[in-house]
Design a protein around this motif. Sequence first.
Motif: not given
Length: 285
Positions: A274-285
């Motif tokens: 099913l592949g791979e994914s990647r998320q970078e954590i960013v501050p609130p907006i």
Amino acid sequence: MKLIRVGEPGRERPGVLLGDGTRVDVSSCVPDFDEAFFGGDGLATLARWLPGNASSAPRLGARDRLGPPLRRPSKIVCIGLNFRDHAAETGAAIPAEPVIFFKSTTALVGPNDPLVTPRNSTKVDWEVELAVVIGKTARYVPEAQAYDHVAGYALHNDYSERSFQLERGGQWVKGKSADTFAPLGPYLATRDEVPDPQRLGMWLKVNGEYRQRSSTGNMIFAVPVLVSYLSQFMTLLPGDVISTGTPAGVGLGMKPEPVYLKPGDVVELGIEGLGESRQEIVPPI
Ligand code: ZN
């Protein structure tokens, strides 16, 4: 087939990912991967169209953003505590019946979109999960016929804010539903591509370190049980997403004390086939 949607948020075009990585624009065959597509004969139409048209159809940008591989569905239903080791790490009992909760459909984003920390959050956590996508309306479905109602599968990270979920009263939905809390994809693999959804390795890393390593074979309640079970309580519509629960290794369960995500952290995850994914954590907006 591997279904993808490519483009800026809200303006994604439907495509098919070929084995060589080519992204074929299929918008001249089907308008989008939505309830009408899954509930009609969209998958069959596309499968018939593809062989004769894949080579001449326009390409979608190889580097362009991947959206979630389906249009916003009527619901995202999540299963809690579906792995024994995860139930144990959270101090919960092994459930006698599936634990069900909802996740807001507005949480849905592309697989590699940033995770936007919600305002006032302190305990953002990860959960690699197998997502099941419904292909045919399911109402009081027997387990033996459950797979007939499945269109396919996708990788999901069931992000959670543990203080909202567990310390603010009420139902878990509060800690599961922030915008960007449901990165889905990279693609939706149709059911024929995944002969046995209970034999898939799954993993998740935070900043390059493994936090979760398991198999969908360790689920307490398997996919057909879950589809049948849910359909006793609600109608599942084509395109609806069932997220089937996470194994041990979440931040909440870490020893000697829990570890949560902060801006700058990078989460990577994958499920076999099913592949791979990647998320970078960013501050609130
Ligand atoms: Zn979960």
